[in-house]
Design an enzyme around this catalytic site. Structure first.
Site, PDB file in Angstrom:
ATOM      1  N   GLY A 389       1.406  -1.418  -0.131  1.00 30.61           N
ATOM      2  CA  GLY A 389      -0.346   0.035  -0.644  1.00 30.61           C
ATOM      3  C   GLY A 389       0.831   0.888  -0.171  1.00 30.61           C
ATOM      4  CB  ALA A 390       1.789   3.651   1.247  1.00 32.76           C
ATOM      5  CG  MET A 391       9.111   1.901   2.122  1.00 34.94           C
ATOM      6  SD  MET A 391       8.811   1.383   3.494  1.00 34.94           S
ATOM      7  CE  MET A 391      10.187   1.496   4.371  1.00 34.94           C
ATOM      8  CD  GLU A 426       2.520   3.970   5.047  1.00 32.22           C
ATOM      9  OE1 GLU A 426       4.127   3.698   5.436  1.00 32.22           O
ATOM     10  OE2 GLU A 426       2.402   2.902   5.179  1.00 32.22           O
TER      11      GLU A 426
END
Length: 1015
Positions: A389-391, A426
């Site tokens: 999904g994200a980092m 995040e």
């Protein structure tokens, strides 16, 4: 000093006791190796004899108290052990690793050039640590490769003749070592011999002369590699412009163990360092990295080189850089941080909501944590090809496009909640994970559990209209499905290999971690919990931490600034230990919380009300394991939780609290009550079973006046009832009877929860082609929920959860071929077709309209064409789902082929596509056969332990409920193990399918009978 004198000095110094005790624990792990060392055997005998004499002597001299007796036994044993590191008696204790290698090279692995490799552990040695990396990278977006160089400043802690680094799939061209003197006088460095050991993804740099302890050296390496074809390391990503041109960008994604594929490094979270990065690029591109750009240098041939500020001290997995041609929108927080959202030029218009949310959330976190965001800028970038999904790369967060971009024309209420949650998650990592990092991946929950928990806190504060606390219930309910299997694992769990580390990124680390933190917050109070995490973040800033560090901080709510010169905290009850007093019960936070982090599973609290007494019992809750099963007792052995219970009663709406620390206990109620409800607002991570008439009393209350129970408690009762059915503690008809009150329910979440279970039964019957029950369930659902279905408008009106209810109900109604639903959806789809896809259909019903339209060949083809042209990721997701509902297998196969090719349908969407097709009765066998027949091809697309591969496996098998399907899965997994492939998800699936089979065998007759009565 002689050895004997050393022993005397050490034994007489009681202040060394705790130090010695700690050392002894570490020595024990080497006991076997010590015994193998011939010259040590006499010493071991001396230690054991000395210990035995001490024991006998003090046992006979009964004049000393027991505490003194035990202390002297420990002292005798510790004093013997403490001298071991001081005498050169065994290579494993005090011989430097380089000397071990010289003496016994045959005991070490073999490098690719057939020479002995000087290190045999998966973890890197700590004799050399990095301080600073100077990294230069030049990606070529035409040839799809990169050349690079680095200079690593290292500190030698123990003398050595080699340096071990991580490196994977990199071609090392040159390696040299410079001393500080070499650099000062510009002397040439010493060439290093490079050995490679791919099995551990390590290289060894052999130095011609011993590196001296406490000195700094500089390792210079030139290397090159291809840009990766996957989603990890330094990889290529592509997107198509509106005029059909394909453009390429280069992007990094290093978590957890992929920095080593981009540059040789100390690729473990404990080895924090500073990074100075330079990126060479063409004029038509921009370069982004963790820190702001300080200058751009023009080079011959039209190339440009961007130089970035040196980073703060951080782990390698947080390093990031991108070369792209993206556009951005920017804003500045009140504290002066520049926030920018980047996307491909055609999607720039979808970045504005993300900017608004990021500015709000970043300001919230700075205030909540009482720590300013430590970097001058924060970039959030929507990447066209992204595995997760994200980092949370520090200062340069990367996202899948659907996790960052918001298109008001095609993004639904649930899309908005998702984007907001992922941004919140995040941004929380910039503190939890980046500022304070876990020591090792076994505690990844300290990053992911906290970030998931902080979604709840931050979004509630900044976007209260999204009502995320309602969503958080499902965060916990979802992980309970996983944690109630014996194949679950503790939150803090051993992970050694890269594949095992990848597997730690699962629902247990994320969701269960968040749920136990929420439970602890409810137990401590919001204020104390917040003070504790501020203490934790400030104390371990730019450092690493472990479980115990968190519990210590949460036990002591004093902050550094609260202490007087005398070292005592006067700001909050003068707390000086980890023990809290809770309603007359002494509670040790660490002792309580380790029962939640170091053992797997979820407790079941059994409540039996007898007059004024509540008899309590705790067990381990296991889905599909019944008390009469022979394995039940063995699976309960050794499990005990410290459970912070909450409850309310019919006679008192207040929240009562008690900590259950033993297997059984009894509470006395002050007054008579007709019912009691435990786990108030579902803040606790446990399931409750009410023995005797407990469930009947609660069902009666729900039927007569459900509003006397809190809304979250009603949702919790629905959840627990159906979970208990799966463990044989409650009959299915009783759980179904409980849902009957929903015809009077107004709370959206309660309706959705009841609907979820009924709908899951329908899909199970439909997939198994149990036609009579399928048809009766369809009639029951349409009749029972008809009033609320008919009340839905085909619009985007109402609150977020009103809109989500609309989507769920209309999707179900059309799936069940409810005539009014099909008629309206067909009408809207026809209008959309006539407008050539320009008609704005309300976003909350867009997926439903597309799904109905996809049932004709013309509609399906039109949607696929529109999919290719759409620039909205949210709309593409809705179209792809609609296409996957086709009844024609050749169409479903075409979708899979397009996703494998990766041009029209991105390969990143293959896992979710296979999951959707597998849930289609016409596609379940197709998806499963594809996975079996194309396993090798899939491994070329995704790493074995990646989330995508795990989701592909579970998504195509975990719904199976027949013995034939189970046998097919067993044979396939056995063949993979024979090839050396093993994942924890195999065991999860092999435990889930038999439980599905058992559930059907036990409950199908009951369901069939109950439906016949109700319809």
């Amino acid at each position: 000093m002689t050895r004997t004198e050393g022993i005397k000095v050490l034994c007489c110094n009681r202040r060394l006791n705790q130090f010695i005790k700690t050392l002894f624990k570490s020595c024990v792990t080497y006991l076997e190796a010590i015994w193998c060392c011939e010259e040590l055997r006499d010493l071991v005998w001396i230690i054991l004899v000395f210990y035995r004499i001490n024991l006998v002597f003090h046992s006979s001299a009964m004049v000393k108290p027991r505490r003194k007796h035990i202390f002297n036994i420990y002292t005798g044993f510790y004093c013997s052990v403490i001298i071991l590191p001081q005498i050169c008696i065994c290579s494993l204790f005090s011989t430097p690793p380089s000397d071990q290698f010289k003496k016994h090279p045959e005991a070490f692995p073999v490098a690719t050039n057939r020479e002995p490799f000087p290190w045999r552990e998966l973890r890197l040695p700590s004799m050399v640590i990095p301080l600073h990396y100077d990294l230069f990278v030049h990606p070529n977006l035409t040839s799809l490769d990169f050349v690079a160089s680095e200079k690593i400043e290292v500190l030698v802690r123990d003398a050595t003749q080699f340096i071990i680094l991580h490196s994977k799939d990199l071609e090392i061209m040159n390696a040299a070592l410079h001393s500080e003197e070499d650099l000062r006088y510009r002397k040439p460095g010493k060439k290093l011999n490079v050995l490679s050991y791919p099995a551990h993804q390590q290289i060894a740099l052999l130095v011609p002369e011993t590196l001296m302890a406490d000195l700094r050296y500089y390792v210079v390496i030139d290397f090159q590699a291809k840009l990766s074809d996957g989603f990890e390391g330094f990889y290529k990503s592509t997107y198509r412009t509106l005029d059909g041109e394909t453009r390429t960008i280069a992007v990094t994604d290093f978590e957890p163990t992929e920095a080593r594929t981009a540059f040789p490094c100390f690729d473990e979270p404990l080895f924090k360092a500073n990074f100075s990065i330079k990126i060479r690029r063409e004029r038509g591109h921009i370069a982004l990295s963790n820190m702001p750009k300080i200058k751009t240098v023009e080079l011959e041939g039209g190339l440009l080189e961007d130089h970035f500020e040196t980073t703060v001290k951080m782990s390698t997995y947080l390093v990031a850089y991108i070369v792209c041609d993206f556009k951005s929108v920017s804003g500045t927080t009140t504290s002066g941080v520049k926030v920018s959202i980047y996307a491909s030029p055609d999607k720039w218009s979808q970045t504005h909501y993300a900017l608004e949310a990021s500015l709000k959330l970043l300001a919230f976190y700075e205030n909540y944590f009482d720590i300013n965001y430590p970097l001058p800028k924060l970039d959030l970038v929507a990447i066209p090809d992204f595995g997760s999904g994200a980092m949370e790369n520090w200062g340069l967060i990367t996202y899948r496009e659907t996790s960052l971009l918001f298109d008001p024309r095609t993004s639904s209420a649930s899309d908005k909640l998702w984007v907001t949650r992922v941004i919140a998650h995040e941004l929380a990592h910039q503190w939890f994970g980046n500022l304070v990092t876990m020591e090792w991946w076994n505690d990844i929950w300290l990053n992911e559990g906290f970030a998931t928990y902080m979604e709840l806190i931050s979004v509630n504060a900044t976007y209260p209209e999204l009502q995320i606390d309602n969503y958080f219930l499902d965060v916990c309910f979802e992980v309970i499905k996983r944690d109630s299997l014996n194949s679950s694992h503790p939150i803090s769990n051993e992970a050694k290999t890269p594949t095992q580390i990848h597997e730690m990124f699962d629902a247990v680390s994320y969701n269960k971690g968040a749920c136990i933190l929420n439970m602890l917050k409810d137990f401590l109070s919001e204020e104390k919990f917040q003070k504790g995490i501020i203490h934790y973040l400030k104390k371990f800033s730019f450092r690493n931490a472990k479980n115990d560090d968190l519990w210590s901080s949460l036990s002591n709510s004093c902050l550094e600034g609260d202490f007087t010169s005398g070292g005592f905290c006067y700001s909050d009850s003068k707390m000086t230990s980890n023990t809290l007093n809770f309603l007359g019960q002494n509670v040790e936070v660490k002792e309580m919380m380790t029962t939640w982090t170091l053992q797997k599973g979820i407790p079941l609290v059994v409540v039996n009300q007898e007059g004024h007494s509540l008899r309590l019992r705790q067990e381990r809750f296991l889905k599909g394991v019944f008390k009469e099963d022979p394995s039940w007792r063995a699976l309960q052995e050794g499990y005990l939780w410290h459970i912070p219970l909450t409850y309310s009663t019919s006679s008192s709406n207040g929240i009562h609290r008690y900590i259950l620390k033993s297997k059984t206990d009894t509470l006395v109620l002050p007054e008579k009550t007709s019912w009691v409800k435990f786990n108030v607002d579902s803040n606790g991570y446990y399931i409750v079973h009410y023995e005797g008439h407990g469930w009947d009393q609660l069902i009666t209350q729900l039927t007569q006046n459900h509003t006397l129970l809190r809304s979250k408690d009603r949702i919790d009762l629905i959840h627990d009832a159906f979970q208990l059915v799966s463990a044989g503690r409650l009959t299915l008809d009783k759980a179904l009877d409980l849902t009957h009150y929903l015809q009077h329910e107004t709370n959206v979440l309660a309706i959705l929860k009841g609907l979820e279970y009924l709908e899951s039964f329908y899909h199970m019957m439909e997939r198994r082609n149990i036609s009579d029950v399928t048809e009766n369930l369809k009639h029951y659902l349409l009749r029972y929920f008809k009033p609320v279905i008919d009340a839905q408008s085909w619009s985007d009106e109402g609150s977020v959860w009103d809109r989500m209810l609309r989507t769920a109900l209309l999707k179900l109604a059309c799936h069940l071929n409810h005539a009014p639903c099909i008629r309206k959806a067909t009408e809207l789809f026809s209008q959309w077709m006539e407008s050539n896809g320009k008609l704005n259909i309300p976003t909350d019903v867009l997926k439903i309209v597309y799904s109905v339209g996809a049932q004709t060949t013309t509609g399906w083809n039109s949607l696929l064409e529109h999919y290719e042209l759409s620039v909205s990721g949210a709309e593409k997701n809705k179209i792809l789902y609609a296409l996957s509902t086709s009844k024609h297998q050749e169409k479903l196969m075409k979708l899979i082929e397009l996703a494998m090719e990766g041009k029209v349908i991105k390969t990143q969407d293959l896992a979710s596509l296979l999951h959707a097709i597998a849930r289609n009765p016409k596609g379940q066998q197709l998806a499963w056969n594809f996975v079996r027949e194309n396993w090798t091809h899939l491994l070329k697309k995704f790493d074995l332990g990646s989330f995508a591969m795990r989701f592909i496996i579970s998504g195509t098998t975990s719904h199976f409920s027949s013995k034939d399907e189970l046998q097919e899965v067993q044979l396939f997994f056995e063949s993979l193990k024979a090839q050396g492939s093993h994942l924890d998800i195999f065991q999860i699936v092999l435990e889930t399918i038999p439980k599905n089979i058992e559930w059907l065998e036990k409950n199908l007759p009951t369901l069939r009978t109950w439906l016949l009565v109700k319809i």
